[in-house]
Design an enzyme around this catalytic site. Structure first.
Site, PDB file in Angstrom:
ATOM      1  N   ASP A 160       0.840  -1.195   0.000  1.00  0.00           N
ATOM      2  CA  ASP A 160       0.000   0.000   0.000  1.00  0.00           C
ATOM      3  C   ASP A 160       0.881   1.254   0.000  1.00  0.00           C
ATOM      4  OD1 ASP A 160      -2.388   1.483   0.185  1.00  0.00           O
ATOM      5  OD2 ASP A 160      -2.293   1.541   2.378  1.00  0.00           O
ATOM      6  N   ASP A 178       2.505   5.268  -5.267  1.00  0.00           N
ATOM      7  CA  ASP A 178       1.777   6.505  -4.990  1.00  0.00           C
ATOM      8  C   ASP A 178       2.682   7.690  -5.273  1.00  0.00           C
ATOM      9  OD1 ASP A 178       0.267   8.597  -4.158  1.00  0.00           O
ATOM     10  OD2 ASP A 178       0.094   7.980  -2.063  1.00  0.00           O
ATOM     11  N   GLU A 236      -2.324   6.182  -7.987  1.00  0.00           N
ATOM     12  CA  GLU A 236      -3.272   7.170  -7.467  1.00  0.00           C
ATOM     13  C   GLU A 236      -3.166   8.457  -8.264  1.00  0.00           C
ATOM     14  OE1 GLU A 236      -3.770   9.780  -3.401  1.00  0.00           O
ATOM     15  OE2 GLU A 236      -3.523   7.617  -3.154  1.00  0.00           O
ATOM     16  N   HIS A 254      -7.820  10.093   4.598  1.00  0.00           N
ATOM     17  CA  HIS A 254      -7.065   9.068   5.312  1.00  0.00           C
ATOM     18  C   HIS A 254      -7.141   9.287   6.824  1.00  0.00           C
ATOM     19  CE1 HIS A 254      -4.566   8.252   1.528  1.00  0.00           C
ATOM     20  NE2 HIS A 254      -5.130   7.112   1.844  1.00  0.00           N
ATOM     21  N   GLY A 255      -7.254   8.203   7.561  1.00  0.00           N
ATOM     22  CA  GLY A 255      -7.170   8.274   9.017  1.00  0.00           C
ATOM     23  C   GLY A 255      -8.479   8.645   9.679  1.00  0.00           C
ATOM     24  N   HIS A 281      -9.621   4.836  -1.316  1.00  0.00           N
ATOM     25  CA  HIS A 281      -8.776   4.982  -0.135  1.00  0.00           C
ATOM     26  C   HIS A 281      -9.543   5.793   0.907  1.00  0.00           C
ATOM     27  CE1 HIS A 281      -4.585   3.742  -1.510  1.00  0.00           C
ATOM     28  NE2 HIS A 281      -5.403   3.453  -2.529  1.00  0.00           N
ATOM     29  N   GLY A 282      -9.103   5.710   2.169  1.00  0.00           N
ATOM     30  CA  GLY A 282      -9.823   6.409   3.223  1.00  0.00           C
ATOM     31  C   GLY A 282     -11.210   5.820   3.408  1.00  0.00           C
ATOM     32  N   GLY A 283     -11.299   4.489   3.351  1.00  0.00           N
ATOM     33  CA  GLY A 283     -12.600   3.832   3.427  1.00  0.00           C
ATOM     34  C   GLY A 283     -13.217   3.800   4.811  1.00  0.00           C
TER      35      GLY A 283
END
Length: 297
Positions: free
Chosen positions: A80, A102, A132, A177-178, A206-208
């Protein structure tokens, strides 16, 4: 069984469900993800973030790969947010069967050229590549409203995909994210729909973590075939440890604490797999044995 994430994600894309890609900062997390996947008969992706990767020994990576190989469901092992060619080549050398490069922090042309170099190298050894375009939000950004989001633009994404030959693309449609306050994210389904129509390629969210279930389901119906989850499985684990330690007497048994933490984490993993619609989907990947045996990389 260890299979390629490309095989998992492509089939999910065409069948309109998503693969849960769980960040497994330690081996116990990998064990929990695989255990739940087997219970729910679901394909999964085990993915490792570079900073956590650096803390792991080669024995830990070998354990994760063996765990995937022995699983009764299809499992991919994925890098990742690889930061550059060094991260990517290390992951491939360690037998991960898909990688993410990335370079989204670079200018468009630099991102495109860096990604193409990784794709050219990885595809030579049968390894799938995620990239990305745009910028996923970051809760640490000083702009609390936008959090550094740069939405993925469909025309640029088309040029990027055509030039690089990337296998799937992480797109920026409003997530962060986070951990961040509920409601701070805003998944732009309109942008996603245009991206899906333009690219006709599996897309990655991303950031799910910490998103409304209804929005995740809608995103999956509009091209998202891989959903990254990190915070949502890590926080329950650590909170369970904290709560158990506070409640235990001085002569507590450590295994009781870890058992409670595992239970809390597995519950969330199960909820996510069901949300993504991948529960019960493992049999889809065993219908053609000749095809499956060719997808270890």
């Amino acid at each position: 069984m260890l299979v390629s994430s490309k095989y998992l994600i492509n089939k999910a894309y065409h069948e309109h469900f998503a693969i849960g890609a769980f960040n497994i900062g330690e081996t116990i997390f990998a064990k929990n993800v695989v255990a739940v996947a087997e219970e729910l008969n679901a394909p999964v992706i085990l993915q490792i973030y570079p900073l956590e990767y650096e803390l792991m020994t080669s024995d830990a990576i070998s354990y994760i790969l063996r765990l995937a190989m022995k699983a009764t469901v299809p499992v991919a092992v994925h890098l990742d947010h690889g930061r550059g060619m060094d991260d990517v080549t290390r992951a491939i050398r360690d037998q991960m069967n898909s990688v993410m490069i990335d370079a989204s922090g670079m200018e468009f042309d630099a991102n495109m050229n860096t990604t193409k170099a990784v794709v050219d190298m990885a595809h030579r050894v049968g390894v799938a590549v995620e990239a990305e375009l745009g910028s996923i939000g970051d809760r640490h950004q000083t702009d609390a409203t936008n959090m550094g989001r740069v939405y993925t633009e469909p025309a640029s994404a088309k040029k990027f995909v055509d030039h690089t030959g990337v296998d799937f693309l992480a797109v920026s449609i409003g997530t962060v994210h986070g951990p961040y306050p509920s409601g701070a994210n805003e998944i732009r389904i309109d942008i996603l729909q245009e991206l899906n129509a333009t690219l006709q390629l599996p897309l990655v969210l991303h950031g799910g973590s910490n998103n409304p279930d209804a929005k995740i389901k809608e995103a999956i119906q509009n091209g998202i075939a891989k959903v990254n989850i990190s915070t949502d499985i890590k926080m329950p684990y650590y909170h369970a440890i904290h709560d158990a330690v506070e409640q235990m007497p001085n002569d507590y048994e450590p295994w009781i604490i870890t058992k409670q933490a595992d239970k809390a984490q597995r519950q969330v993993i199960a909820e996510k797999i069901k949300l993504f619609g991948s529960d019960g989907k493992a049999p889809l990947y065993f219908t053609n044995n000749n095809e499956l045996t060719e997808t270890f990389h």
